[in-house]
Design a protein around this motif. Structure first.
Motif, PDB file in Angstrom:
ATOM      1  N   SER A 229       0.839  -1.203   0.000  1.00 40.27           N
ATOM      2  CA  SER A 229       0.000   0.000   0.000  1.00 40.27           C
ATOM      3  C   SER A 229       0.868   1.244   0.000  1.00 40.27           C
ATOM      4  CB  SER A 229      -0.886   0.027   1.253  1.00 40.27           C
ATOM      5  OG  SER A 229      -1.593  -1.179   1.375  1.00 40.27           O
ATOM      6  N   ASP A 320      -3.935   1.349  -2.751  1.00 40.45           N
ATOM      7  CA  ASP A 320      -2.962   0.402  -3.329  1.00 40.45           C
ATOM      8  C   ASP A 320      -1.770   1.165  -3.928  1.00 40.45           C
ATOM      9  OD1 ASP A 320      -3.711   1.414  -5.785  1.00 40.45           O
ATOM     10  OD2 ASP A 320      -4.473  -0.479  -6.569  1.00 40.45           O
ATOM     11  N   ARG A 326      -9.189   1.305  -1.630  1.00 38.40           N
ATOM     12  CA  ARG A 326      -9.788  -0.016  -1.432  1.00 38.40           C
ATOM     13  C   ARG A 326     -11.053   0.119  -0.574  1.00 38.40           C
ATOM     14  NH1 ARG A 326      -3.907  -1.793   0.193  1.00 38.40           N
ATOM     15  NH2 ARG A 326      -3.156  -2.744  -1.732  1.00 38.40           N
ATOM     16  N   ASP A 356     -11.067  -5.147   0.575  1.00 36.38           N
ATOM     17  CA  ASP A 356     -11.156  -5.553  -0.829  1.00 36.38           C
ATOM     18  C   ASP A 356      -9.926  -5.074  -1.599  1.00 36.38           C
ATOM     19  OD1 ASP A 356     -13.579  -6.582  -0.193  1.00 36.38           O
ATOM     20  OD2 ASP A 356     -14.768  -4.962  -1.093  1.00 36.38           O
ATOM     21  N   LEU A 357      -9.729  -5.672  -2.760  1.00 32.80           N
ATOM     22  CA  LEU A 357      -8.693  -5.175  -3.651  1.00 32.80           C
ATOM     23  C   LEU A 357      -9.200  -3.912  -4.341  1.00 32.80           C
ATOM     24  CD1 LEU A 357      -7.611  -8.557  -5.297  1.00 32.80           C
ATOM     25  CD2 LEU A 357      -6.341  -7.253  -3.578  1.00 32.80           C
ATOM     26  N   ALA A 358      -8.278  -3.032  -4.679  1.00 36.30           N
ATOM     27  CA  ALA A 358      -8.665  -1.837  -5.431  1.00 36.30           C
ATOM     28  C   ALA A 358      -8.971  -2.231  -6.873  1.00 36.30           C
ATOM     29  CB  ALA A 358      -7.533  -0.813  -5.385  1.00 36.30           C
ATOM     30  N   GLU A 361      -6.443  -4.158  -9.151  1.00 39.55           N
ATOM     31  CA  GLU A 361      -5.340  -4.658  -8.329  1.00 39.55           C
ATOM     32  C   GLU A 361      -5.306  -6.188  -8.380  1.00 39.55           C
ATOM     33  OE1 GLU A 361      -5.628  -3.622  -4.227  1.00 39.55           O
ATOM     34  OE2 GLU A 361      -3.567  -4.215  -3.760  1.00 39.55           O
TER      35      GLU A 361
END
Lengths: 417, 307
Positions: A229, A320, A326, A356-358, A361
C-alpha cells in the motif's frame, strides 16, 4: 512528547497529588472540590500474562494480517504485557460558573512492558513508550459542549467502548506480541481503531436520549502495514484538507432501573487525500451499532463500511500502490451475561474486518479478512479490581489464499482507581 | 463463519428487539424533571408492581418540600449514639430537590415514583479549602398524606471510573432504593418530630423515611423551634418520635461542619424521650453491631442516670 517531557509532567502531577493529600488529609484519589473546581485523578493499571500460539498453516505470510501472518513461521510467544486498555493516569478538573462548565483533561498511558521484542509502529501504538493520548479542554452550557484538544476519534469509538475485551486483551497479533503499549482487543477484527486525534468537537445536549457530535479533525496520514500500500509519502495529508467525523446517538433506559436499556448509534468519517503526483482521493466511511441490555444480559451488534478508510486503523492499507482506494467493511456481534450476586461476567463475541482489492489490483498476499472469536470471563473481585481470563482465536486470510491462525490465552487483572 | 448477509440479519434482529422496546424506553427517558451535570430527578414506574398506588399527582410547593428535607438528620454508624447528628442533604441539595420534586409530584401518575441523585460537597475539615463530594440517591413518592423517601445511597463516595478516557461510569452502582428490600447504609437515619422511619409488619425500615408535610413545615419555621429526638432509631422509633423544643435551624447547622466532613448540628437530646424506648433503641443498635460494647455500656449508664 519526549520521555523527558513526559517525566516532567508525571512529576508535576504527582507533586500535586501529594500536596493535596498531605495538606487536607483527604483520601487519595477521592473526587474533591478544591475551591470551585471539582478535581479528580483516575485511571487504571492492568497487566496480563499472554501466551500466543502462532500457526501460519504452512502456506506463507498474510501481509497486514493480524494473526501472526506477517512472520509466516510456527511459533509461540509469551509475554507479560498491558491489555487492550492502556494503563492510565488521568487528571480531570471541572468548574462551573455563570452557567458555563469548563473542564480540562490530561491523560498519560504508560505501558508495563518496557521492551520491544517485535515489530513496532509509530504513533499511539508504539512500543516501549508512555503515550499522551488525552490533552483537551472543554466548555459548555445548555447549548452543548465544545472540546478542543486531543481525544478519542468519533468514528468507531462506540464500537471500541462496547467491546468486552476493553478490560482484557483480545487479539494480540504481530503488532504487539512480545510487548507493546496495548494489545488490539477487537481492533481490526470488527471495527476500525478510533485513535486519538487533535480535533475541535461539538457535542450537543441530550434531548430525550438523543444527542449528536461533530468534529473537525487534524488530517491523518496513510500507512501501510502490508507493504502493498501507499504510505503518507505519496499523499500529503498536511495539504489543504481536514478530517470530519460525526455521530448521532439515541440512549434509552438506564438510570431508572428499567429492565431494558442501551443505545443505537451511527457515525461517519471523511477525509480528502491530496497528492501532487496522483489523483486526489476521498476516504469515506460510516457505521451503525446497537447495544441493548436486558437485565443482566447485554447484546452488541456493529457494522461499518467505507471506501479508502483502510482496515485495522484509519488509512492503514487504504490505497494500493497505484493510488486507488480499497473498499473495506466489518462487523462484530457480542453477548455478555452478568451473574447476579457474584457480578461475574461471561462474554462471547465474533467479528471480522474485510479489505477488498482496489480496482485493477492483482491478488496478492494482502490481507483479505481478519476475524476473531473470543470468550472471556471477567470477575469483579472488588468494585475496583477485575480478574480476567480470555481465550481468543484470530484468523487472517490473504487474497491469494494464504492464511494464519493465532490462539491466545490471557490471564490478568485490571485495577481502576 | 457468518458473512455480511448473515450479519445484516443479526443486526435486523437487534433492531427489531430495539424497536419492540422503544415505546417503553421512550416513556422512561421522557420523564426527566431536572438534570444538572451528573444529578437528576426523574419520573419512573413504581419499583414494585404489587405496591399500592401513590396519591399522585399531588400539589406541594418547593418551600414545603425544602422544609421537610431540612429536618432530616443522620449519624454515622461508627459513632457513639450521643454524637452530633448531621444534615442528610446540603443546602444546595435541598434547594435543587425542593424545586424539582415539587414539579415532579405535580406531574406524577399514581403508578410513578420520583428517583433522584444529588451530589453535595462537604468540607473536609472546619474551614478547609477542599471539600469532598458525596452522593445521596433515593426514591420519593406521596401516599396516605405523607412524603416517603427510600434511600439507596446516603452520603456515599462520589467516584467515577476512567475507562479509556471516558469518565462517566460510577465506581459504585447507583442505587435508588426499593420497597421490597432494605438497603444497608453506613449511616443511621434519625427520626424526628416531623419524620419517622417506615414501619410495616416486617419491621422498621432504616432506609425509608416518612415525613408529615404540615408538621414539617411548622417544625422548620424558626418560631416552632423543634428538636430532633436523638438516639431513638430502631424498632419503635417510628411510633415514638416526640416534638420537643430546643434546636438550631437547618441553616445554622449547615454552617457548622466538622473535621470529618460531617455537618455539625447543634441539636440536643430530648429530655422528654421515653427511657424505655431509648434503652430499646440503644439495645437494637448494639445487637446490630452499630456501636461498640463500651459505647453501649456508657450510653446505657447515661440514660439510666435520668431515672
Amino acid at each position: 512528547m519526549t520521555t523527558k517531557q513526559t517525566k516532567s509532567w508525571v512529576t508535576a502531577l504527582t507533586g500535586m497529588i501529594v500536596l493535596m493529600v498531605t495538606s487536607i488529609n483527604a483520601q487519595a484519589f477521592e473526587s474533591m472540590k478544591v475551591g470551585d473546581w471539582d478535581v479528580d485523578f483516575s485511571g487504571n493499571i492492568n497487566g496480563f500474562f499472554t501466551n500466543v500460539d502462532c500457526d501460519p498453516n504452512g502456506n506463507g505470510v498474510v501481509a497486514g494480517g493480524l494473526a501472526c501472518g506477517s512472520n509466516g513461521t510456527d511459533r509461540t510467544v509469551g509475554s507479560v504485557q498491558t491489555g487492550l486498555l492502556p494503563s492510565w493516569f488521568g487528571f480531570h478538573a471541572k468548574h462551573e460558573s455563570d452557567n458555563i462548565t469548563t473542564e480540562i483533561n490530561i491523560g498519560f498511558q504508560p505501558g508495563i512492558d518496557g521492551g520491544s521484542q517485535s515489530n513496532s509502529l509509530d504513533g499511539p501504538l508504539q512500543n516501549n513508550s508512555e503515550n499522551l493520548r488525552v490533552v483537551n479542554l472543554k466548555f459548555g452550557s445548555d447549548w452543548g459542549t465544545l472540546m478542543i484538544g486531543r481525544d478519542i476519534g468519533i468514528f468507531g469509538s462506540d464500537a471500541l467502548l462496547a467491546d468486552m475485551t476493553l478490560l482484557g486483551v483480545g487479539t494480540v497479533s504481530d503488532l504487539t506480541a512480545g510487548g507493546g503499549n496495548t494489545t488490539l482487543g477487537r481492533i481490526g477484527v470488527g471495527y476500525l481503531y478510533a485513535d486519538w486525534k487533535a480535533q475541535i468537537q461539538y457535542s450537543s445536549p441530550t434531548w430525550e436520549g438523543f444527542s449528536f457530535a461533530v468534529a473537525l479533525v487534524d488530517p491523518w496520514g496513510l500507512a501501510g502495514l502490508s507493504g502493498d500500500s501507499l504510505n503518507s509519502g505519496s499523499f500529503d495529508q498536511q495539504a489543504d484538507t481536514y478530517g470530519f467525523e460525526g455521530k448521532a446517538v439515541y440512549k434509552f433506559g438506564g438510570a431508572d432501573g428499567s429492565t431494558v436499556s442501551g443505545k443505537v448509534w451511527a457515525s461517519f468519517i471523511r477525509q480528502s487525500l491530496d497528492s501532487s503526483s496522483l489523483p486526489g482521493q476521498d476516504a469515506t466511511g460510516f457505521d451503525v451499532g446497537v447495544k441493548v441490555g436486558l437485565n443482566d444480559l447485554e447484546l452488541v451488534g456493529y457494522f461499518y463500511s467505507g471506501d479508502g478508510i483502510g482496515t485495522t486503523g484509519f488509512l492503514l492499507d487504504a490505497v494500493d500502490l497505484s493510488g486507488n482506494t480499497r473498499d473495506s467493511d466489518g462487523f462484530y456481534v457480542q453477548g455478555t451475561y452478568k451473574f447476579p450476586g457474584a457480578g461475574t461476567k461471561v462474554g462471547i463475541s465474533f467479528g471480522e474486518s474485510n479489505l477488498d482489492l482496489a480496482a485493477g489490483e492483482a491478488a496478492s498476499t494482502l490481507v483479505k479478512t481478519n476475524e476473531s472469536f473470543i470468550i472471556g470471563l471477567y470477575h469483579p473481585l472488588t468494585s475496583s479490581l477485575n480478574l480476567v481470563l480470555e481465550y481468543s482465536n484470530t484468523e487472517a486470510t490473504a487474497h491469494n489464499g494464504n492464511s494464519a491462525d493465532e490462539n491466545t490465552i490471557a490471564i490478568g487483572a485490571i485495577l481502576f482507581y | 463463519m457468518p458473512r455480511p448477509g448473515q450479519v445484516a440479519g443479526l443486526l435486523v434482529g437487534y433492531l427489531f428487539a430495539f424497536l419492540t422496546c422503544l415505546p417503553s424506553a421512550y416513556a422512561a427517558s421522557n420523564s426527566v424533571i431536572w438534570e444538572r451535570g451528573d444529578q437528576i430527578v426523574k419520573l419512573v414506574r413504581q419499583d414494585d408492581d404489587s405496591a399500592a398506588p401513590n396519591d399522585h399527582p399531588t400539589s406541594m410547593t418547593a418551600d414545603e418540600i425544602e422544609a421537610m428535607l431540612e429536618t432530616l438528620r443522620l449519624r454515622y454508624a461508627d459513632e457513639d449514639p450521643g454524637g452530633v447528628p448531621v444534615h442528610v442533604f446540603t443546602q444546595t441539595d435541598i434547594e435543587n430537590l425542593g424545586k424539582a420534586l415539587a414539579i415532579g409530584l405535580g406531574r406524577a401518575a399514581p403508578s410513578q415514583d420520583l428517583i433522584f441523585h444529588v451530589i453535595g460537597a462537604r468540607r473536609l475539615s472546619r474551614g478547609a479549602f477542599a471539600r469532598r463530594n458525596r452522593v445521596c440517591a433515593g426514591r420519593v413518592f406521596y401516599r396516605d398524606g405523607n412524603l416517603n423517601i427510600i434511600f439507596g445511597q446516603i452520603q456515599s463516595p462520589y467516584r467515577k471510573k476512567n475507562v479509556y478516557g471516558q469518565i462517566d461510569e460510577d465506581f459504585y452502582p447507583r442505587n435508588y432504593g426499593n420497597r421490597t428490600t432494605a438497603t444497608k447504609h453506613d449511616v443511621v437515619l434519625l427520626p424526628n418530630a416531623t419524620a419517622s422511619l417506615y414501619q410495616s409488619s416486617g419491621g422498621v425500615r432504616d432506609d425509608w423515611i416518612v415525613i408529615k408535610p404540615g408538621v414539617a413545615a411548622a417544625a422548620s419555621s424558626p418560631d416552632a423551634n423543634p428538636e430532633l429526638a436523638l438516639a431513638t432509631t430502631g424498632a419503635t422509633a417510628a411510633a415514638t418520635v416526640e416534638a420537643t423544643a430546643n434546636t438550631s435551624t437547618a441553616a445554622s447547622a449547615n454552617a457548622n461542619e466538622t473535621a470529618s466532613g460531617r455537618t455539625e448540628d447543634a441539636s440536643t437530646p430530648s429530655l422528654a424521650a421515653d427511657l424505655e424506648q431509648r434503652l430499646k433503641a440503644l439495645k437494637r443498635l448494639r445487637e446490630r453491631d452499630l456501636i461498640s460494647e463500651n459505647a453501649y455500656q456508657a450510653k446505657m449508664k447515661e440514660i439510666l442516670q435520668d431515672l
